[in-house]
Write a protein that holds these residues in place. Structure first.
Motif, PDB file in Angstrom:
ATOM      1  N   PHE A   1      10.821 -17.196  23.339  1.00  0.00           N
ATOM      2  CA  PHE A   1      12.168 -17.141  23.990  1.00  0.00           C
ATOM      3  C   PHE A   1      13.155 -18.403  23.757  1.00  0.00           C
ATOM      4  CE2 PHE A   1       9.021 -15.223  26.992  1.00  0.00           C
ATOM      5  CZ  PHE A   1       9.626 -13.878  26.917  1.00  0.00           C
ATOM      6  N   VAL A   2      12.363 -19.651  23.757  1.00  0.00           N
ATOM      7  CA  VAL A   2      13.040 -20.762  23.328  1.00  0.00           C
ATOM      8  C   VAL A   2      13.604 -20.678  21.858  1.00  0.00           C
ATOM      9  CG1 VAL A   2      12.873 -23.172  22.586  1.00  0.00           C
ATOM     10  CG2 VAL A   2      11.996 -22.278  25.124  1.00  0.00           C
ATOM     11  N   ASN A   3      12.759 -20.107  20.936  1.00  0.00           N
ATOM     12  CA  ASN A   3      13.328 -19.739  19.779  1.00  0.00           C
ATOM     13  C   ASN A   3      14.471 -19.018  19.524  1.00  0.00           C
ATOM     14  OD1 ASN A   3      10.064 -19.658  19.948  1.00  0.00           O
ATOM     15  ND2 ASN A   3      10.329 -20.605  18.197  1.00  0.00           N
ATOM     16  N   LEU A   4      14.599 -18.006  20.431  1.00  0.00           N
ATOM     17  CA  LEU A   4      15.823 -16.946  20.517  1.00  0.00           C
ATOM     18  C   LEU A   4      17.046 -17.592  21.340  1.00  0.00           C
ATOM     19  CD1 LEU A   4      13.890 -13.883  20.848  1.00  0.00           C
ATOM     20  CD2 LEU A   4      15.129 -14.683  18.997  1.00  0.00           C
TER      21      LEU A   4
ATOM     22  N   ALA B   1       0.340 -23.675  29.073  1.00  0.00           N
ATOM     23  CA  ALA B   1       1.791 -22.811  29.022  1.00  0.00           C
ATOM     24  C   ALA B   1       2.813 -23.537  28.184  1.00  0.00           C
ATOM     25  CB  ALA B   1       1.845 -22.669  30.539  1.00  0.00           C
ATOM     26  N   ALA B   2       2.939 -24.894  28.319  1.00  0.00           N
ATOM     27  CA  ALA B   2       3.847 -25.567  27.598  1.00  0.00           C
ATOM     28  C   ALA B   2       3.861 -25.374  26.115  1.00  0.00           C
ATOM     29  CB  ALA B   2       3.925 -26.977  27.977  1.00  0.00           C
ATOM     30  N   GLU B   3       2.545 -25.414  25.458  1.00  0.00           N
ATOM     31  CA  GLU B   3       2.253 -25.172  24.045  1.00  0.00           C
ATOM     32  C   GLU B   3       2.926 -23.880  23.716  1.00  0.00           C
ATOM     33  OE1 GLU B   3      -1.354 -24.529  21.063  1.00  0.00           O
ATOM     34  OE2 GLU B   3      -1.761 -25.769  22.970  1.00  0.00           O
ATOM     35  N   TRP B   4       2.745 -22.812  24.471  1.00  0.00           N
ATOM     36  CA  TRP B   4       3.092 -21.497  24.115  1.00  0.00           C
ATOM     37  C   TRP B   4       4.400 -21.261  24.421  1.00  0.00           C
ATOM     38  CZ3 TRP B   4      -1.328 -18.392  26.687  1.00  0.00           C
ATOM     39  CH2 TRP B   4      -2.528 -18.639  26.124  1.00  0.00           C
ATOM     40  N   LEU B   5       5.037 -21.670  25.466  1.00  0.00           N
ATOM     41  CA  LEU B   5       6.413 -21.060  25.794  1.00  0.00           C
ATOM     42  C   LEU B   5       7.197 -22.265  25.318  1.00  0.00           C
ATOM     43  CD1 LEU B   5       6.120 -20.911  29.810  1.00  0.00           C
ATOM     44  CD2 LEU B   5       6.989 -19.051  27.949  1.00  0.00           C
ATOM     45  N   LEU B   6       7.019 -23.421  24.890  1.00  0.00           N
ATOM     46  CA  LEU B   6       8.145 -24.470  24.334  1.00  0.00           C
ATOM     47  C   LEU B   6       8.245 -24.268  22.724  1.00  0.00           C
ATOM     48  CD1 LEU B   6       7.752 -27.630  26.490  1.00  0.00           C
ATOM     49  CD2 LEU B   6       9.450 -26.003  26.882  1.00  0.00           C
ATOM     50  N   THR B   7       7.000 -24.062  22.184  1.00  0.00           N
ATOM     51  CA  THR B   7       7.075 -23.749  20.723  1.00  0.00           C
ATOM     52  C   THR B   7       7.355 -22.392  20.213  1.00  0.00           C
ATOM     53  OG1 THR B   7       4.658 -23.409  20.391  1.00  0.00           O
ATOM     54  CG2 THR B   7       5.331 -25.746  20.796  1.00  0.00           C
ATOM     55  N   GLY B   8       6.929 -21.382  20.985  1.00  0.00           N
ATOM     56  CA  GLY B   8       6.953 -20.097  20.477  1.00  0.00           C
ATOM     57  C   GLY B   8       5.964 -19.621  19.475  1.00  0.00           C
TER      58      GLY B   8
END
Length: 246
Positions: free
Chosen positions: A128-131, A152-159
């Motif tokens: 999501f962040v990447n987009l 969760a931060a690792e997965w969501l913030l880095t994509g």
């Protein structure tokens, strides 16, 4: 042949993503079909459990970006949000069988399933962040509860893309099977659940989800509003152009 196929047998409603030529990328029409399938299953006496899956080599690559741009969700009545709400408070057990790509909503919807089985080739991603977007399906709330804030931060913030073993170790999914066995294992478990006393299944699921449901729905709505705003942002539009130019 429909892009969403359903089959009912022995109390288990199988719901299949069936657009393999596009890696099961989800269109507005598919969201409508998914929502309708779950709405019907909610009150069908002969449906005890839902099994959600794709093909052996792909679960879903997430939203079809071209279709998404042609039919952007304008409010909470849009098919995508109708599906989100329908699955989030679905009262019967939902089992997911995942392999290959599980991108975006292909991963976040697993937070609303009760049991998740994957093949060893499953690849998960939350880009999501990447987009230039924000998380959806209450994943900003439910994912830290499930796997902890750090993961969760690792997965969501880095994509980043992560595999089935990492997903299992973090607690996102239940078990990993071979690519040949994951679907039969999930179907076997769904059938075993369907053989349980139906009322006990419903009550137990309700008791487990009740403490989080109000907050889940509230966060879904907040994420949805931000998500819709971001669809007009330069960051998202630039990401779409990069995607199209590949």
């Amino acid at each position: 042949m429909s892009d969403i196929e359903t089959r009912l047998q022995n109390g288990v409603l199988e719901v299949h993503f069936n657009r393999p030529d596009k890696k099961n990328a989800i269109t507005e029409a598919m969201y409508t079909a998914l929502a309708e399938a779950f709405v019907r299953a909610r009150t069908q006496a002969d449906v005890s459990v839902v099994l959600l899956t794709g093909q052996k080599n792909c679960f879903t690559a997430g939203n079809d970006l071209n279709d998404f741009l042609d039919h952007p969700p304008e409010d909470e009545q849009a098919p995508v949000f109708r599906f989100l709400h329908t699955l989030a408070d679905f009262p019967k057990p939902v089992v997911a069988a995942v392999n290959g790509a599980a991108v975006g909503i292909g991963t976040t919807l697993l937070l609303h399933c009760d049991l998740v089985f994957s093949g060893e080739s499953a690849k998960f991603q939350l880009p999501f962040v990447n987009l230039g977007l924000v998380p959806e399906f209450a994943s900003s709330y439910l994912l830290p509860l499930r796997v902890g804030h750090a993961k969760a931060a690792e997965w969501l913030l880095t994509g980043k893309t992560f595999d089935a073993q990492e997903a299992k170790a973090a607690g996102l999914i239940n078990q990993v099977f071979s690519d040949e066995q994951f679907l039969s294992a999930a179907l076997h478990q769904a059938q075993a659940l369907a053989a349980q006393p139906a009322t006990s299944l419903l009550l137990t699921k309700r008791l487990m989800k009740q403490p989080y449901m109000a907050q889940t729905l509230q966060i879904m709505d907040e994420e949805g509003e931000l998500f819709r705003r971001r669809l007009n942002d330069a960051d998202f539009l630039a990401a779409v152009e990069r995607f199209k130019s590949r």
